[in-house]
Write a protein that holds these residues in place. Structure first.
Motif, PDB file in Angstrom:
ATOM      1  N   LEU A  81       0.822  -1.220   0.000  1.00  0.00           N
ATOM      2  CA  LEU A  81       0.000   0.000   0.000  1.00  0.00           C
ATOM      3  C   LEU A  81       0.855   1.268   0.000  1.00  0.00           C
ATOM      4  O   LEU A  81       0.338   2.375  -0.108  1.00  0.00           O
ATOM      5  CB  LEU A  81      -0.919  -0.006   1.230  1.00  0.00           C
ATOM      6  CG  LEU A  81      -1.845  -1.234   1.328  1.00  0.00           C
ATOM      7  CD1 LEU A  81      -2.481  -1.315   2.711  1.00  0.00           C
ATOM      8  CD2 LEU A  81      -2.917  -1.199   0.257  1.00  0.00           C
ATOM      9  N   ILE A  83       2.784   2.483   2.519  1.00  0.00           N
ATOM     10  CA  ILE A  83       2.738   3.244   3.774  1.00  0.00           C
ATOM     11  C   ILE A  83       4.101   3.118   4.465  1.00  0.00           C
ATOM     12  O   ILE A  83       4.504   2.016   4.853  1.00  0.00           O
ATOM     13  CB  ILE A  83       1.589   2.720   4.683  1.00  0.00           C
ATOM     14  CG1 ILE A  83       0.246   2.870   3.940  1.00  0.00           C
ATOM     15  CG2 ILE A  83       1.568   3.454   6.022  1.00  0.00           C
ATOM     16  CD1 ILE A  83      -0.927   2.199   4.610  1.00  0.00           C
ATOM     17  N   PRO A 129      -7.587   8.076   5.212  1.00  0.00           N
ATOM     18  CA  PRO A 129      -6.979   7.132   4.268  1.00  0.00           C
ATOM     19  C   PRO A 129      -7.730   5.810   4.153  1.00  0.00           C
ATOM     20  O   PRO A 129      -7.688   5.151   3.123  1.00  0.00           O
ATOM     21  CB  PRO A 129      -5.578   6.903   4.836  1.00  0.00           C
ATOM     22  CG  PRO A 129      -5.594   7.462   6.208  1.00  0.00           C
ATOM     23  CD  PRO A 129      -6.659   8.485   6.272  1.00  0.00           C
ATOM     24  N   CYS A 130      -8.430   5.400   5.233  1.00  0.00           N
ATOM     25  CA  CYS A 130      -9.068   4.078   5.225  1.00  0.00           C
ATOM     26  C   CYS A 130     -10.100   3.930   4.107  1.00  0.00           C
ATOM     27  O   CYS A 130     -10.337   2.823   3.631  1.00  0.00           O
ATOM     28  CB  CYS A 130      -9.716   3.795   6.568  1.00  0.00           C
ATOM     29  SG  CYS A 130      -8.482   3.802   7.867  1.00  0.00           S
ATOM     30  N   CYS A 133      -8.166   3.255   0.982  1.00  0.00           N
ATOM     31  CA  CYS A 133      -7.478   1.989   1.215  1.00  0.00           C
ATOM     32  C   CYS A 133      -8.444   0.810   1.055  1.00  0.00           C
ATOM     33  O   CYS A 133      -8.151  -0.148   0.335  1.00  0.00           O
ATOM     34  CB  CYS A 133      -6.879   2.021   2.616  1.00  0.00           C
ATOM     35  SG  CYS A 133      -6.013   0.536   3.058  1.00  0.00           S
ATOM     36  N   LYS A 137      -8.309  -2.036  -1.858  1.00  0.00           N
ATOM     37  CA  LYS A 137      -8.159  -3.456  -1.512  1.00  0.00           C
ATOM     38  C   LYS A 137      -9.284  -4.276  -2.150  1.00  0.00           C
ATOM     39  O   LYS A 137      -9.022  -5.294  -2.785  1.00  0.00           O
ATOM     40  CB  LYS A 137      -8.209  -3.651   0.001  1.00  0.00           C
ATOM     41  CG  LYS A 137      -6.937  -3.245   0.733  1.00  0.00           C
ATOM     42  CD  LYS A 137      -7.151  -3.528   2.210  1.00  0.00           C
ATOM     43  CE  LYS A 137      -6.245  -2.776   3.106  1.00  0.00           C
ATOM     44  NZ  LYS A 137      -6.689  -2.714   4.483  1.00  0.00           N
ATOM     45  N   CYS A 222      -1.737  -0.376  11.509  1.00  0.00           N
ATOM     46  CA  CYS A 222      -1.437   0.609  10.472  1.00  0.00           C
ATOM     47  C   CYS A 222      -1.423   2.017  11.073  1.00  0.00           C
ATOM     48  O   CYS A 222      -2.379   2.429  11.723  1.00  0.00           O
ATOM     49  CB  CYS A 222      -2.486   0.523   9.385  1.00  0.00           C
ATOM     50  SG  CYS A 222      -2.381   1.906   8.259  1.00  0.00           S
ATOM     51  N   MET A 224      -1.801   4.783   9.698  1.00  0.00           N
ATOM     52  CA  MET A 224      -2.777   5.699   9.091  1.00  0.00           C
ATOM     53  C   MET A 224      -4.189   5.473   9.622  1.00  0.00           C
ATOM     54  O   MET A 224      -5.095   6.260   9.376  1.00  0.00           O
ATOM     55  CB  MET A 224      -2.782   5.556   7.575  1.00  0.00           C
ATOM     56  CG  MET A 224      -1.431   5.859   6.981  1.00  0.00           C
ATOM     57  SD  MET A 224      -1.496   6.254   5.244  1.00  0.00           S
ATOM     58  CE  MET A 224      -1.965   7.959   5.269  1.00  0.00           C
ATOM     59  N   ALA A 225      -4.389   4.341  10.309  1.00  0.00           N
ATOM     60  CA  ALA A 225      -5.741   4.010  10.785  1.00  0.00           C
ATOM     61  C   ALA A 225      -6.029   4.617  12.156  1.00  0.00           C
ATOM     62  O   ALA A 225      -7.109   4.432  12.711  1.00  0.00           O
ATOM     63  CB  ALA A 225      -5.920   2.500  10.829  1.00  0.00           C
TER      64      ALA A 225
END
Ligand code: AMP
Ligand code: FES
Ligand code: ZN
Ligand code: ZN
Length: 307
Positions: A81, A83, A129-130, A133, A137, A222, A224-225
């Protein structure tokens, strides 16, 4: 604390089952729970080609391990991804597991293969971002499986994940999402079947499974989560489970058995109205280009993409 099966010393207790297990019998218990989920929801049969989406975390590595031991022909797919400080490490865990078991791992790198990373996508959409993302996915799991002839895609979503998503959907009465929340999403035009064989097992159990089996997984979440709504829902659900063991399972399985059918008509209608994306051929409800191709276009024109 004694093992329910052999009365030897137990290493884990599971309050919702009112049971404790030694290491060996816990592994057997996990296999039985996966077998039961697969059977109850008619997820797949042993002759089918299974693509396991593996992130390097405990759930998806445990899932790959369990399906392989249950003699499914399961190959892995890892998505890079992009990251920083997270993706590289999760890839290393995934590769190490695959080579230790002699399993076939496929790798797709969003940056190299599709021209953008999740941080770039998040900055062009100005959203958490999720969202970008999850969309990427879902798109890439499906397109990879379709293009390479797999019958089914399996993900490592566990009971805690499903309970948190369900709580979020119920709190906002997202009837469309409720119609699509199910451990099996059937094959449909352009869609490969999607299954969640860990639906009967919780997060803590998957971590224990990996430790007992010697599977070295990516422990960090993660970066970003952070602040993701679902993490808050998990805390609330854990507090409930603490007071009444079995609450999460009753919530999720009650929904699947008794409430999901009330919402599934809108999901069926949506599937019937799908068109094909002009660029990649994937199913879409959003006009000529699918959401992934639109995201890719926006990300390509962003200044960050050139960095
Ligand atoms: P998450 O959306 O991060 O909770 O992950 C849910 C499931 O999606 C995991 O259990 C994996 O099966 C799959 N998954 C998440 N991230 C990746 C990734 N980078 N590559 C492949 N599969 C992934
Ligand atoms: Fe998707 Fe972190 S794994 S935003
Ligand atoms: Zn035992
Ligand atoms: Zn497309």
């Amino acid at each position: 604390m004694k093992c329910r099966v052999c009365r030897g010393p137990a290493v884990i207790d599971i309050r919702r089952h009112n049971a404790a297990f030694c290491g060996d019998h816990f592994v057997t218990h996990c296999r039985e729970q996966v077998k039961r989920a697969v059977h109850e929801h008619k997820m797949m049969d042993p002759a089918e080609r299974v693509l396991v989406a593996v992130s390097g975390g405990k759930d998806s590595l445990a899932l790959w391990d369990l399906l392989t031991d249950l003699e499914y022909a399961a190959e892995g797919l890892y998505l890079g991804l992009g990251i920083d400080g997270y993706s590289d490490e999760s890839l290393q865990h995934t590769r190490a597991y695959a080579s230790s078991r002699g399993l076939k791992l496929h790798e797709v790198d969003l940056g190299q293969d599709d021209g953008f990373t999740i941080p770039v996508a998040a900055s062009v959409t100005h959203r958490a971002p999720c969202g970008a993302c999850g969309l990427s996915k879902r798109h890439l799991f499906n397109s990879f499986a379709r293009d390479h002839g797999y019958d089914v895609v399996a993900t490592g979503h566990n009971l805690d994940d499903e309970a948190a998503v369900l709580l979020g959907n119920v709190l906002r009465w997202e009837t469309g999402y409720l119609g699509r929340q199910h451990p099996v999403l059937p094959t449909a035009l352009g869609f490969v079947r999607k299954v969640k064989p860990l639906i009967r097992l919780g997060e803590r159990e998957m971590a224990a499974y990996c430790v007992i089996r010697g599977i070295d997984y990516q422990v960090e979440e993660c970066p970003m989560a952070e602040g993701n709504r679902h993490l808050g829902y998990k805390e609330v659900l854990n507090a409930l489970e603490d007071r009444s063991p079995g609450a999460k399972a009753a919530f999720v399985f009650g929904f699947i058995d008794r409430a999901h059918p009330l919402f599934s008509t809108s999901a069926d209608e949506e599937r019937a109205a799908l068109g094909a994306c002009e660029s990649c051929g994937s199913p879409t409800t959003t006009g000529s280009l699918c959401a992934f191709c639109r995201l890719q276009e926006r990300a390509a024109s962003a200044p960050e993409a050139a960095e």
